[in-house]
Design a protein around this motif. Structure first.
Motif, PDB file in Angstrom:
ATOM      1  N   ARG A  15       0.832  -1.215   0.000  1.00  0.00           N
ATOM      2  CA  ARG A  15       0.000   0.000   0.000  1.00  0.00           C
ATOM      3  C   ARG A  15       0.863   1.261   0.000  1.00  0.00           C
ATOM      4  NH1 ARG A  15      -2.580  -1.164   4.194  1.00  0.00           N
ATOM      5  NH2 ARG A  15      -4.398  -2.161   3.247  1.00  0.00           N
ATOM      6  N   LEU A  16       1.950   1.258   0.770  1.00  0.00           N
ATOM      7  CA  LEU A  16       2.821   2.424   0.829  1.00  0.00           C
ATOM      8  C   LEU A  16       3.669   2.564  -0.438  1.00  0.00           C
ATOM      9  CD1 LEU A  16       4.036   2.270   4.556  1.00  0.00           C
ATOM     10  CD2 LEU A  16       2.439   3.903   3.539  1.00  0.00           C
ATOM     11  N   ILE A  17       4.166   1.438  -0.950  1.00  0.00           N
ATOM     12  CA  ILE A  17       5.007   1.502  -2.165  1.00  0.00           C
ATOM     13  C   ILE A  17       4.228   2.068  -3.336  1.00  0.00           C
ATOM     14  CG2 ILE A  17       6.202   0.094  -3.880  1.00  0.00           C
ATOM     15  CD1 ILE A  17       7.082  -1.752  -1.604  1.00  0.00           C
ATOM     16  N   LEU A  18       3.034   1.540  -3.560  1.00  0.00           N
ATOM     17  CA  LEU A  18       2.236   1.983  -4.710  1.00  0.00           C
ATOM     18  C   LEU A  18       1.617   3.351  -4.475  1.00  0.00           C
ATOM     19  CD1 LEU A  18       0.434  -1.356  -5.682  1.00  0.00           C
ATOM     20  CD2 LEU A  18       2.545  -0.394  -6.588  1.00  0.00           C
ATOM     21  N   GLY A  19       1.325   3.669  -3.209  1.00  0.00           N
ATOM     22  CA  GLY A  19       0.652   4.944  -2.948  1.00  0.00           C
ATOM     23  C   GLY A  19       1.605   6.111  -2.812  1.00  0.00           C
ATOM     24  N   ASP A  20       2.713   5.921  -2.096  1.00  0.00           N
ATOM     25  CA  ASP A  20       3.628   7.026  -1.816  1.00  0.00           C
ATOM     26  C   ASP A  20       4.981   6.902  -2.507  1.00  0.00           C
ATOM     27  OD1 ASP A  20       1.610   7.855  -0.123  1.00  0.00           O
ATOM     28  OD2 ASP A  20       2.555   7.014   1.671  1.00  0.00           O
ATOM     29  N   GLY A  21       5.285   5.729  -3.055  1.00  0.00           N
ATOM     30  CA  GLY A  21       6.607   5.534  -3.644  1.00  0.00           C
ATOM     31  C   GLY A  21       7.687   5.440  -2.591  1.00  0.00           C
ATOM     32  N   HIS A  22       7.310   5.194  -1.356  1.00  0.00           N
ATOM     33  CA  HIS A  22       8.265   5.103  -0.248  1.00  0.00           C
ATOM     34  C   HIS A  22       7.646   4.187   0.814  1.00  0.00           C
ATOM     35  CE1 HIS A  22      11.380   6.127   2.600  1.00  0.00           C
ATOM     36  NE2 HIS A  22      10.476   6.578   3.488  1.00  0.00           N
ATOM     37  N   ALA A  23       8.455   3.265   1.403  1.00  0.00           N
ATOM     38  CA  ALA A  23       7.909   2.303   2.362  1.00  0.00           C
ATOM     39  C   ALA A  23       8.781   2.189   3.596  1.00  0.00           C
ATOM     40  CB  ALA A  23       7.744   0.927   1.703  1.00  0.00           C
ATOM     41  N   GLY A  24       9.482   3.242   3.969  1.00  0.00           N
ATOM     42  CA  GLY A  24      10.252   3.212   5.196  1.00  0.00           C
ATOM     43  C   GLY A  24      11.725   2.933   4.966  1.00  0.00           C
ATOM     44  N   GLN A  25      12.496   3.152   6.029  1.00  0.00           N
ATOM     45  CA  GLN A  25      13.947   3.028   5.934  1.00  0.00           C
ATOM     46  C   GLN A  25      14.418   1.588   5.812  1.00  0.00           C
ATOM     47  OE1 GLN A  25      15.636   5.083   9.244  1.00  0.00           O
ATOM     48  NE2 GLN A  25      14.834   7.096   8.655  1.00  0.00           N
ATOM     49  N   VAL A  26      13.723   0.646   6.449  1.00  0.00           N
ATOM     50  CA  VAL A  26      14.173  -0.747   6.419  1.00  0.00           C
ATOM     51  C   VAL A  26      14.097  -1.300   4.998  1.00  0.00           C
ATOM     52  CG1 VAL A  26      13.776  -3.071   7.293  1.00  0.00           C
ATOM     53  CG2 VAL A  26      13.504  -1.106   8.820  1.00  0.00           C
ATOM     54  N   ILE A  27      12.954  -1.094   4.343  1.00  0.00           N
ATOM     55  CA  ILE A  27      12.798  -1.598   2.972  1.00  0.00           C
ATOM     56  C   ILE A  27      13.749  -0.871   2.029  1.00  0.00           C
ATOM     57  CG2 ILE A  27      11.192  -1.686   1.029  1.00  0.00           C
ATOM     58  CD1 ILE A  27       8.970  -2.283   2.960  1.00  0.00           C
ATOM     59  N   GLU A  28      13.916   0.443   2.230  1.00  0.00           N
ATOM     60  CA  GLU A  28      14.831   1.197   1.369  1.00  0.00           C
ATOM     61  C   GLU A  28      16.269   0.722   1.550  1.00  0.00           C
ATOM     62  OE1 GLU A  28      16.092   5.848   0.430  1.00  0.00           O
ATOM     63  OE2 GLU A  28      14.555   5.373   1.917  1.00  0.00           O
ATOM     64  N   ALA A  29      16.636   0.402   2.809  1.00  0.00           N
ATOM     65  CA  ALA A  29      17.997  -0.089   3.058  1.00  0.00           C
ATOM     66  C   ALA A  29      18.217  -1.427   2.381  1.00  0.00           C
ATOM     67  CB  ALA A  29      18.239  -0.191   4.561  1.00  0.00           C
ATOM     68  N   PHE A  30      17.248  -2.323   2.477  1.00  0.00           N
ATOM     69  CA  PHE A  30      17.386  -3.614   1.804  1.00  0.00           C
ATOM     70  C   PHE A  30      17.411  -3.438   0.294  1.00  0.00           C
ATOM     71  CE2 PHE A  30      16.505  -5.606   5.830  1.00  0.00           C
ATOM     72  CZ  PHE A  30      17.030  -6.867   5.715  1.00  0.00           C
ATOM     73  N   GLY A  31      16.709  -2.425  -0.237  1.00  0.00           N
ATOM     74  CA  GLY A  31      16.650  -2.242  -1.684  1.00  0.00           C
ATOM     75  C   GLY A  31      17.879  -1.575  -2.258  1.00  0.00           C
ATOM     76  N   HIS A  32      18.521  -0.693  -1.473  1.00  0.00           N
ATOM     77  CA  HIS A  32      19.669   0.050  -1.992  1.00  0.00           C
ATOM     78  C   HIS A  32      21.003  -0.414  -1.414  1.00  0.00           C
ATOM     79  CE1 HIS A  32      16.324   2.745  -3.037  1.00  0.00           C
ATOM     80  NE2 HIS A  32      17.144   3.289  -3.954  1.00  0.00           N
ATOM     81  N   VAL A  33      21.056  -0.592  -0.096  1.00  0.00           N
ATOM     82  CA  VAL A  33      22.327  -0.928   0.542  1.00  0.00           C
ATOM     83  C   VAL A  33      22.654  -2.403   0.401  1.00  0.00           C
ATOM     84  CG1 VAL A  33      23.624  -0.884   2.709  1.00  0.00           C
ATOM     85  CG2 VAL A  33      22.035   0.984   2.149  1.00  0.00           C
ATOM     86  N   THR A  34      21.679  -3.274   0.726  1.00  0.00           N
ATOM     87  CA  THR A  34      21.932  -4.713   0.752  1.00  0.00           C
ATOM     88  C   THR A  34      22.332  -5.244  -0.624  1.00  0.00           C
ATOM     89  OG1 THR A  34      20.333  -4.925   2.545  1.00  0.00           O
ATOM     90  CG2 THR A  34      20.964  -6.953   1.387  1.00  0.00           C
ATOM     91  N   VAL A  35      21.659  -4.792  -1.685  1.00  0.00           N
ATOM     92  CA  VAL A  35      21.959  -5.293  -3.036  1.00  0.00           C
ATOM     93  C   VAL A  35      22.696  -4.261  -3.872  1.00  0.00           C
ATOM     94  CG1 VAL A  35      20.010  -6.859  -2.981  1.00  0.00           C
ATOM     95  CG2 VAL A  35      19.687  -4.557  -3.885  1.00  0.00           C
ATOM     96  N   GLY A  36      23.218  -3.186  -3.215  1.00  0.00           N
ATOM     97  CA  GLY A  36      24.015  -2.187  -3.926  1.00  0.00           C
ATOM     98  C   GLY A  36      23.240  -1.354  -4.903  1.00  0.00           C
ATOM     99  N   GLY A  37      21.926  -1.260  -4.729  1.00  0.00           N
ATOM    100  CA  GLY A  37      21.113  -0.449  -5.630  1.00  0.00           C
ATOM    101  C   GLY A  37      20.912  -1.066  -6.993  1.00  0.00           C
TER     102      GLY A  37
END
Length: 680
Positions: free
Chosen positions: A80-102
């Motif tokens: 709901r947050l990803i599709l509605g706001d394009g942002h879903a919190g720091q944890v998901i963003e960290a896994f999406g950018h830091v963990t897999v190098g973006g």
């Protein structure tokens, strides 16, 4: 207050999970819930490693359902947050950018690898193990219940312990049945994770292009990374829960946690560690191999091998130290002691003397419990059991002797357990026959106990086999074990609480020898003599008119009529086999006294047909799952009992007076007729 909060914690949590599915949550709360989800899965995984038995974590199937629902609720909230706001919190963003190098490609590959590990390897194996475990546990339930009943009958456990063990067997069956179903949650969770990822990517690209005016590459980069981060956030705890499921269904009952058990069992062989260490060093000299790493690992293994004492050496030393040596003196006292005939003995082969070492399977402690049980049930004080080794016995063999004569023999191999069942072909071991009930079995290594139970077999430790055999021998020879001195002690005990019953009977009417003969006659038919006061009162009345031993036994039996009948009742119903009145009358006319008691004078052909009719009536009753007793006139009972004893082993014979003395409902299930035998 704390207990009330703990009781309400799970229901409130489940309601909160359901709210996640319909109510939007702020970003900071989603971050907190994701962290809780990851740590919850980690705690559950570590708990499965530290429990000693699967039943110690019996709430796991329900907890697995709640955790799965929690992850799915977080998936819905994050979507709901990803599709509605394009942002879903720091944890998901960290896994999406830091963990897999973006990198979207790296993230997708890692996610797919995690899915393959969880779905194909862990979940599939755990599901199969849970299914097989549930089936075998249910198949083994009747055998385990029989084993509990056997231990209870042998006096090895109390009624309270028997109820606890039955409850544990039932709980084990419920647990593995629940795990069989709960494993489907893990499989469904893995499938749901893949579907949600696809939906999020497609929906994100559509939202970015149609509503935000993004190009397809920009939309894929923005929403794709968030979706991959969301997938990793939920897939990692899902993988931990899948591993926890596999861990709990593959655990067997152990005396310690998984870490202690694994370390002790992996380090039980010094030779294995030496070979592995040597192989590591040799592999290090292969061209291109990192020699320092191999040398370090090999050196550690060799050091561990030197610090571990081999179990084989321990066992050999223990065996050498446990074997008792025969007395070397030849004094008169020692010779008299060796000449003395003991009432009850257990002779052990030298490799079996460890059962009297005082360990958890201590034979002496179990024998003491058995003596107490038989004393309560039969009213006989079993003489002390002498246990000693015998160098002449074959390995793993024990012999039970009564008055110096062998009364039973069996085997109890060291380091093995007895598996009883029909599906033993796949188990390694030595085939045997259980000495008491004649059941086919197999002695299998103790390490395979869990495997045998999983195959549906009833598993009995070797000391239980020996004690059960001893119980059967004592019960079957109780009359021989009752000495004159035992009768005197029992009589003195009755005199202390009911002096009139004794003073009128002995020595005025009957001597102790005659009383002993009556009590032996009762024990010969497995009749308890613990109600001595009632028996003595009946003997007093009978002895005033006759001291015939057979008549005295029948008088005592009639006094115990309600108790005799009660042991054959089925819910207040007594099923009986009658004798045709005309046949019974002819048997009364052929009744004659003899030195061994009354006997029925019949020709051989007629006797054979009577026995065949009795056998046929018993077989018909047993074919319907019913246990019946043979009833006859009081004057005929002793003679008929001797007549059928050799043909229908274990068939109880009661008289009309014994049956009618108890307030029971009687159902006739068979009639002994010679004419029917001829016609057939």
């Amino acid at each position: 207050m704390n207990r009330s909060l703990m009781k309400l914690g799970v229901p409130i949590g489940v309601v909160g999970i359901l709210m996640l599915l319909v109510v939007p949550v702020p970003v900071f709360l989603l971050d907190l819930l994701i962290i809780v989800n990851i740590l919850l899965a980690l705690v559950i995984l570590l708990t499965t490693m530290f429990v000693k038995r699967p039943l110690d974590f019996s709430v796991f199937p329900s907890l697995l359902l709640v955790a799965t629902l929690f992850r799915l609720g977080l998936n819905v909230a994050s979507t709901r947050l990803i599709l509605g706001d394009g942002h879903a919190g720091q944890v998901i963003e960290a896994f999406g950018h830091v963990t897999v190098g973006g990198s979207l490609v790296i993230g997708a590959v890692i996610f797919l690898i995690l899915v393959v590990i969880q779905f194909v390897v862990v979940t599939k194996g755990a599901e199969r193990v849970a299914e097989v475990g549930a089936r075998f546990t249910l198949d083994a339930m009747p055998g385990k219940q029989m084993a509990i009943d056997a231990d209870l009958n042998a006096g090895l456990i109390t009624d309270t312990q028997a109820r606890e063990r039955r409850a544990e067997v039932s709980a084990e069956a419920d647990f593995y049945g629940a795990m069989d179903g709960a494993s489907k949650f893990v499989k469904g969770d893995a499938i749901a994770g893949i579907i949600i990822i696809i939906i999020n990517i497609v929906g994100g690209i559509s939202m970015g292009m149609l509503q935000r005016g993004m190009s397809i590459g920009e939309a894929l980069s923005t929403y794709g990374l968030l979706t991959i981060g969301d997938g990793l956030v939920t897939q990692i705890p899902a993988l931990l829960m899948a591993v926890s499921t596999g861990m709990i269904v593959t655990r067997s009952n152990a005396a310690s946690d998984m870490g202690s058990t694994a370390s002790s069992q992996l380090g039980q062989s010094r030779v294995a560690l030496r070979i592995a260490g040597g192989a590591a060093i040799v592999m290090g000299f292969i061209p291109g191999m990192p020699i320092l790493a191999f040398l370090a690992v090999g050196g550690v293994l060799l050091v561990l091998a030197q610090r571990i004492k081999a179990n084989d050496d321990d066992g050999a030393a223990a065996s050498a130290g446990e074997v008792e040596t025969a007395p070397s003196t030849d004094s008169t006292e020692d010779l008299l002691e060796q000449m003395r005939v003991h009432a009850l003995e257990i002779m052990l082969a030298p490799d079996l003397v460890d059962v009297v070492s005082g360990a958890s399977d201590d034979l002496l402690g179990r024998v003491r419990a058995l003596r107490r049980k038989i004393a309560v049930e039969l009213g006989v004080v079993v003489p002390p059991v002498r246990t000693r080794d015998n160098l002449e016995l074959p390995p793993s063999t024990y012999v039970i002797r009564i008055a110096g004569v062998e009364a039973g023999r069996g085997q109890a191999p060291r380091g093995k357990v007895l598996a009883l069942g029909d599906n033993l072909a796949s188990l390694p071991g030595t085939a045997t026959v259980e000495p008491v009930f004649g059941l086919a079995g197999k002695w299998v290594p103790a390490e395979l106990r869990h495997n045998a139970e999983m195959s549906g077999a009833t598993v009995i430790d070797r000391v239980s086999v020996l004690v059960t055999h001893l119980s059967a021998v004592i019960t079957g020879n109780a009359a021989r074990l009752l000495t004159r001195e035992d009768v005197r002690v029992l009589t003195d005990g009755v005199r202390a609480v009911n002096p009139s019953a004794v003073e009128e009977l002995t020595p005025g009417l009957l001597s102790l020898a005659e009383v002993q003969r009556v009590l032996q006659g009762l024990l010969a038919e497995q009749i308890p003599i613990n109600d001595l006061a009632r028996i003595y009162e009946a003997l007093t009345l009978r002895a005033k008119s006759s001291t015939d031993p057979e008549g005295l036994v029948e008088a005592a039996r009639q006094a115990l009529g309600p108790a005799l009948t009660a042991q054959y009742l089925d819910g207040g119903l007594l099923r009986v086999i009658m004798i045709d009145p005309l046949l019974e009358q002819s048997m009364l006319e052929g009744l004659r006294p003899s030195e061994q008691g009354t006997q029925i004078l019949l020709d051989a052909n007629r006797t054979e047909r009577i026995l065949a009719s009795v056998k046929d009536a018993v077989s018909r009753a047993e074919s319907t799952g019913q246990n019946a007793v043979l009833v006859c006139a009081p004057a005929l009972r002793p003679a008929i009992r001797r007549l059928v004893a050799g043909q229908s082993s274990g068939l109880p014979v009661l008289s009309y007076s014994e049956v009618t003395s108890a307030n029971v409902t009687i159902e006739t299930v068979g009639v002994v007729r010679v004419a029917e035998t001829i016609a057939s």
